[in-house]
Enzyme design. Structure first.
Site, PDB file in Angstrom:
ATOM      1  N   GLU A   1      -5.739   2.817   6.481  1.00  0.00           N
ATOM      2  CA  GLU A   1      -5.451   2.737   5.038  1.00  0.00           C
ATOM      3  C   GLU A   1      -6.209   3.857   4.311  1.00  0.00           C
ATOM      4  OE1 GLU A   1      -5.541  -1.183   3.236  1.00  0.00           O
ATOM      5  OE2 GLU A   1      -6.281  -0.362   1.347  1.00  0.00           O
TER       6      GLU A   1
ATOM      7  N   SER B   1     -11.130  -1.522   2.754  1.00  0.00           N
ATOM      8  CA  SER B   1     -10.459  -1.820   4.028  1.00  0.00           C
ATOM      9  C   SER B   1     -10.081  -0.534   4.744  1.00  0.00           C
ATOM     10  CB  SER B   1      -9.185  -2.627   3.779  1.00  0.00           C
ATOM     11  OG  SER B   1      -9.522  -3.867   3.226  1.00  0.00           O
TER      12      SER B   1
ATOM     13  N   ARG C   1       0.823  -1.234   0.000  1.00  0.00           N
ATOM     14  CA  ARG C   1       0.000   0.000   0.000  1.00  0.00           C
ATOM     15  C   ARG C   1       0.847   1.271   0.000  1.00  0.00           C
ATOM     16  NH1 ARG C   1      -2.375  -3.476  -1.374  1.00  0.00           N
ATOM     17  NH2 ARG C   1      -4.251  -4.433  -0.538  1.00  0.00           N
TER      18      ARG C   1
HETATM   19  C1  LIG Z   1     -15.890  -1.579  -1.997  1.00  0.00           C
HETATM   20  C2  LIG Z   1     -14.419  -1.265  -2.038  1.00  0.00           C
HETATM   21  C3  LIG Z   1     -13.505  -2.294  -2.171  1.00  0.00           C
HETATM   22  C4  LIG Z   1     -12.129  -2.015  -2.206  1.00  0.00           C
HETATM   23  N1  LIG Z   1     -11.250  -3.045  -2.345  1.00  0.00           N
HETATM   24  C5  LIG Z   1      -9.931  -2.797  -2.392  1.00  0.00           C
HETATM   25  C6  LIG Z   1      -8.995  -3.872  -2.547  1.00  0.00           C
HETATM   26  O1  LIG Z   1      -9.354  -5.038  -2.663  1.00  0.00           O
HETATM   27  N2  LIG Z   1      -7.675  -3.558  -2.577  1.00  0.00           N
HETATM   28  C7  LIG Z   1      -7.224  -2.275  -2.471  1.00  0.00           C
HETATM   29  O2  LIG Z   1      -6.005  -2.060  -2.524  1.00  0.00           O
HETATM   30  N3  LIG Z   1      -8.088  -1.240  -2.324  1.00  0.00           N
HETATM   31  C8  LIG Z   1      -9.419  -1.469  -2.279  1.00  0.00           C
HETATM   32  N4  LIG Z   1     -10.299  -0.421  -2.127  1.00  0.00           N
HETATM   33  C9  LIG Z   1      -9.784   0.950  -1.933  1.00  0.00           C
HETATM   34  C10 LIG Z   1      -9.632   1.785  -3.224  1.00  0.00           C
HETATM   35  O3  LIG Z   1     -10.547   1.366  -4.222  1.00  0.00           O
HETATM   36  C11 LIG Z   1      -8.201   1.729  -3.770  1.00  0.00           C
HETATM   37  O4  LIG Z   1      -7.278   2.251  -2.844  1.00  0.00           O
HETATM   38  C12 LIG Z   1      -8.075   2.516  -5.086  1.00  0.00           C
HETATM   39  O5  LIG Z   1      -6.810   2.263  -5.638  1.00  0.00           O
HETATM   40  C13 LIG Z   1      -8.254   4.025  -4.916  1.00  0.00           C
HETATM   41  O6  LIG Z   1      -8.414   4.595  -6.202  1.00  0.00           O
HETATM   42  P1  LIG Z   1      -9.233   5.955  -6.426  1.00  0.00           P
HETATM   43  O7  LIG Z   1      -9.157   6.303  -7.859  1.00  0.00           O
HETATM   44  O8  LIG Z   1     -10.600   5.836  -5.857  1.00  0.00           O
HETATM   45  O9  LIG Z   1      -8.363   6.956  -5.579  1.00  0.00           O
HETATM   46  P2  LIG Z   1      -8.856   8.051  -4.519  1.00  0.00           P
HETATM   47  O10 LIG Z   1      -9.537   7.355  -3.393  1.00  0.00           O
HETATM   48  O11 LIG Z   1      -9.584   9.135  -5.204  1.00  0.00           O
HETATM   49  O12 LIG Z   1      -7.447   8.580  -4.028  1.00  0.00           O
HETATM   50  C14 LIG Z   1      -6.579   7.745  -3.296  1.00  0.00           C
HETATM   51  C15 LIG Z   1      -5.198   8.399  -3.280  1.00  0.00           C
HETATM   52  O13 LIG Z   1      -4.645   8.313  -4.593  1.00  0.00           O
HETATM   53  C16 LIG Z   1      -4.221   9.601  -5.019  1.00  0.00           C
HETATM   54  N5  LIG Z   1      -4.372   9.679  -6.473  1.00  0.00           N
HETATM   55  C17 LIG Z   1      -5.472   9.392  -7.210  1.00  0.00           C
HETATM   56  N6  LIG Z   1      -5.209   9.578  -8.522  1.00  0.00           N
HETATM   57  C18 LIG Z   1      -3.926  10.003  -8.608  1.00  0.00           C
HETATM   58  C19 LIG Z   1      -3.072  10.379  -9.682  1.00  0.00           C
HETATM   59  N7  LIG Z   1      -3.480  10.361 -10.954  1.00  0.00           N
HETATM   60  N8  LIG Z   1      -1.810  10.768  -9.393  1.00  0.00           N
HETATM   61  C20 LIG Z   1      -1.367  10.799  -8.110  1.00  0.00           C
HETATM   62  N9  LIG Z   1      -2.131  10.466  -7.053  1.00  0.00           N
HETATM   63  C21 LIG Z   1      -3.392  10.067  -7.301  1.00  0.00           C
HETATM   64  C22 LIG Z   1      -5.130  10.573  -4.286  1.00  0.00           C
HETATM   65  O14 LIG Z   1      -4.539  11.860  -4.202  1.00  0.00           O
HETATM   66  C23 LIG Z   1      -5.256   9.891  -2.936  1.00  0.00           C
HETATM   67  O15 LIG Z   1      -4.163  10.243  -2.122  1.00  0.00           O
HETATM   68  C24 LIG Z   1     -11.679  -0.677  -2.096  1.00  0.00           C
HETATM   69  C25 LIG Z   1     -12.617   0.363  -1.972  1.00  0.00           C
HETATM   70  C26 LIG Z   1     -13.974   0.074  -1.943  1.00  0.00           C
HETATM   71  C27 LIG Z   1     -14.959   1.204  -1.835  1.00  0.00           C
END
Ligand SMILES: Cc1cc2nc3c(=O)[nH]c(=O)nc-3n(C[C@H](O)[C@H](O)[C@H](O)COP(=O)(O)OP(=O)(O)OC[C@H]3O[C@@H](n4cnc5c(N)ncnc54)[C@H](O)[C@@H]3O)c2cc1C
Length: 291
Positions: free
Chosen positions: A284, A214, A164
């Protein structure tokens, strides 16, 4: 160059999977690298922080809002291409789309990431992973843009990936795109494996409620869900935020949760688990703004 349309005091709830939180002082969707740089310069000039928002599936923004710039990459950053066993995708591409396209093309290595609801950029930033697959395992290289507008290309070994974690959490560059080396597989077998893990998610995760996946990171001693459950906290709630009775490492918004409720619940969990086990859980989910 088209100027960026910057909105003021913009509500972000609909962009956050938890459906909570306040307003961004400034919000914009950018279409080009130049626009990113333009907004970054404004933020630096005004001494305001800038936060890149993906699909908001791992973020909670304070009820008091965020006194800075929230930048979202528009659809022009959602694109993917395949050549032989290499997939290249831009940062706003949904991870689920990349996983599905990889399966359709008989490519193995990302198919188990299908249930992660974020963007490629968010997944690279977080080094997202599930069921033994981590996005870093197949990365060839990542392109990003820094404050000076320089485009930087790093191979996987230069991205400081660990559980992570990636270098982008330290340098705050904006991830633009990444390429992945996959291996040949059979569409039917990959689809079957994907369906199995998707079913596991539906069976074990409270997907019917707003959540952000998570809540806590794994610890060397035990799974966070097991620690929270052993502490007797399943179903424990503060306001509208509740430890999911289905999965103890999920917090759900039962309807009227505030961002503060969610934060306070995480604090209460950390304190209780520490008192009972001596283990310190680490969040996380990213909490942005004042709590
Ligand atoms: C139902 C559910 C299930 C999930 N299951 C998992 C799982 O199995 N495994 C897991 O690892 N995660 C899981 N997640 C968490 C999440 O989906 C991941 O962490 C995902 O990678 C976040 O992506 P996002 O686009 O939503 O980022 P955001 O939540 O919008 O942002 C997360 C971080 O990434 C940064 N960021 C986003 N885009 C960029 C970019 N282009 N450049 C630089 N920084 C950036 C943001 O600034 C922020 O700090 C889950 C979430 C939910 C709701």
């Amino acid at each position: 160059m088209a100027f960026v349309n910057i909105k003021e005091n913009y509500s972000l709830r609909h962009l956050i999977s938890f459906r909570v939180g306040g307003e961004a002082r400034f919000f914009c969707e950018i279409e080009t690298n130049e626009q990113f740089l333009e907004v970054k310069k404004k933020a630096i000039q005004q001494n305001k922080p800038l936060f890149i928002l993906g699909r908001g599936t791992n973020v909670v923004i304070s009820d008091k809002g965020f006194d800075g710039y929230i930048v979202k990459l528009s659809r022009s950053f959602s694109e993917l291409s395949i050549e032989d066993s290499i997939i290249k995708a831009k940062a706003a591409t949904p991870l689920s789309r990349i996983a599905r396209v990889s399966i359709q093309n008989n490519l193995s290595g990302m198919h188990l990431l299908a249930g992660i609801p974020g963007t490629l950029g968010g997944a690279i930033y977080m080094n997202a992973g599930a069921y033994g697959q981590e996005i870093s395992q197949t990365v060839i290289e990542v392109k990003s843009i820094n404050d000076q507008g320089q485009i930087i290309t790093r191979d996987a070994s230069a991205c400081s990936f660990s559980y992570r974690h990636s270098i982008f959490q330290d340098n705050k560059e904006c991830v633009l795109e990444a390429s992945f080396q996959l291996t040949k597989g059979s569409k039917d077998a990959l689809e079957k494996e994907m369906n199995t893990v998707m079913q596991k998610r539906r069976d074990s995760q409270p997907l019917e409620y707003p959540n952000a996946g998570s809540v806590f990171k794994r610890t060397p001693q035990d799974f966070p869900g097991a620690l929270v459950e052993k502490a007797g906290l399943k179903g424990f709630s503060i306001g509208g935020a509740m430890v999911s009775p289905k999965h103890a490492n999920f917090i759900i918004n039962t309807g009227n949760a505030t961002a503060q409720n969610i934060y306070d619940l995480t604090s209460a969990i950390i304190e209780t688990v520490f008192k009972q086990t001596g283990i310190t859980l680490e969040r996380e989910i990213i909490f942005l703004g004042d709590f």
